[in-house]
Design a protein around this motif. Sequence first.
Motif, mmCIF file in Angstrom:
data_model
loop_
_atom_site.group_PDB
_atom_site.id
_atom_site.type_symbol
_atom_site.label_atom_id
_atom_site.label_comp_id
_atom_site.label_asym_id
_atom_site.label_seq_id
_atom_site.Cartn_x
_atom_site.Cartn_y
_atom_site.Cartn_z
ATOM 1 N N GLU A 150 35.469 -65.623 -21.095
ATOM 2 C CA GLU A 150 35.986 -64.532 -21.910
ATOM 3 C C GLU A 150 37.395 -64.889 -22.363
ATOM 4 O OE1 GLU A 150 35.290 -60.763 -23.721
ATOM 5 O OE2 GLU A 150 33.943 -62.038 -22.522
ATOM 6 N N HIS A 151 37.560 -65.087 -23.661
ATOM 7 C CA HIS A 151 38.887 -65.365 -24.210
ATOM 8 C C HIS A 151 39.603 -64.035 -24.423
ATOM 9 C CE1 HIS A 151 42.050 -66.706 -26.924
ATOM 10 N NE2 HIS A 151 41.762 -67.953 -26.615
ATOM 11 N N PRO A 152 40.891 -63.917 -24.031
ATOM 12 C CA PRO A 152 41.581 -62.630 -24.140
ATOM 13 C C PRO A 152 41.691 -62.096 -25.559
ATOM 14 C CG PRO A 152 43.116 -64.404 -23.610
ATOM 15 C CD PRO A 152 41.731 -64.949 -23.427
ATOM 16 N N LEU A 153 41.607 -62.958 -26.556
ATOM 17 C CA LEU A 153 41.683 -62.510 -27.946
ATOM 18 C C LEU A 153 40.335 -62.588 -28.662
ATOM 19 C CD1 LEU A 153 45.052 -64.175 -29.067
ATOM 20 C CD2 LEU A 153 44.676 -61.830 -28.324
ATOM 21 N N ALA A 154 39.618 -63.677 -28.485
ATOM 22 C CA ALA A 154 38.384 -63.913 -29.231
ATOM 23 C C ALA A 154 37.136 -63.368 -28.548
ATOM 24 C CB ALA A 154 38.212 -65.419 -29.486
ATOM 25 N N GLY A 155 37.266 -62.934 -27.305
ATOM 26 C CA GLY A 155 36.098 -62.418 -26.589
ATOM 27 C C GLY A 155 35.266 -63.529 -25.982
ATOM 28 N N ALA A 156 33.958 -63.307 -25.897
ATOM 29 C CA ALA A 156 33.066 -64.262 -25.247
ATOM 30 C C ALA A 156 33.009 -65.558 -26.047
ATOM 31 C CB ALA A 156 31.664 -63.668 -25.113
ATOM 32 N N ILE A 157 33.175 -66.684 -25.352
ATOM 33 C CA ILE A 157 33.071 -67.998 -25.992
ATOM 34 C C ILE A 157 32.215 -68.913 -25.128
ATOM 35 C CG2 ILE A 157 35.311 -67.807 -27.159
ATOM 36 C CD1 ILE A 157 36.489 -69.640 -25.037
#
Length: 380
Positions: free
Chosen positions: A340-347
Amino acid sequence: MSSINGPMRGVRVLDLGGMLAAPLAGGILADQGAEVIKVEPPGIGDVMRYVGASCDGVGAIFQGVNRGKRCLALDLKQPDAQKVVHQLAAQTDVVMHNFRPGVAERLHVDYATLSAINPAVIYLSVTGFGHRGPMSDHAAYDNVIQAFSGVAMSQANVETGEPTQYYQIFADKLTATYASQAISAALFARERGAGGQHIQIAMVDTVAAFMWPDVGGKALFRSERATAGVEVARGVPLIRCKNGYAQAAPVTDSQFHGWCAVFGVDSSDPKFATVMDRVQHKDDVEALAAQVFQRAGEMDIDDVIAGLEAADVPCARAHFLHELPQHPQMRANGLFVESEHPLAGAIVEPKNPVHFSKTPSGCGFASGTIGQHSDEILAE
């Protein structure tokens, strides 16, 4: 310290580079457990933040290259910023950059300056065309290096002769791979008493050396007696089925005849019996292969793959890159990880592909924003 208990855990790296060639080398080390600080100019930061696919301000390339690094914003043209680099270099194992020749000296972050502060430092400098010579001060990007280093001409269309280039940042990524290995070797040599040293690597050298073993061909020999032979990988066409593409490598005699049999093509003629026979009758082999490709267009790709596998012919379906994370083999390999990227969400992204039995590599924390860790780094 990195949370990854990899083989580089405990190694400190100062990444002064931009774009891809040097930063990706630092990214590889970060995935292997190194503590990496990325330095970029305030304001705009590294240009690679804005190139390629993105989501909510997070660039896919930047994430892939700079995950696992803490971000420090410094204007290296300013004396105070240079002093910070000097202080960091005093407690750092590796310093790296991809400035053009002369830039590091003007910024007072060159090897002579930093090694005087820390004689044990491993210092890597990446250039496009080299650190000396008539083109050393030329600007270089990946497509320019591909053209100069023979990639484009070696990829020429087999029918038209038109040169092409890889649809990827080939030279940068290759240079980064060589660079990370060189840093590992230098650290190993330091452990054995060699001390610190300056590693110089040019993108043109990296690509030319990489291409040479199989693409160089007759260029290896000075003798006029040398013959070209069969080019190992040039112009090997994909097998076009009615609902997809596949590739096969029928190298041995049994594989060649099994390949033909899958498509119902008769290869019993003595001209096709052995590899030596086939080399002597290239035109006939091409005609036979044309039958194979014509038949393949009428067949379902699943049937083709099943038949080739049953005949023990090396083969694979041609995949789109986005299909790989869900493929059973790739899942078994454990290459791709979700987070989970804090800005982009799930990666989803690949971790370092090397498996260490005792010091496993991993996939570092999300790439930071410009200067995100400046305060904590300066406090340290």
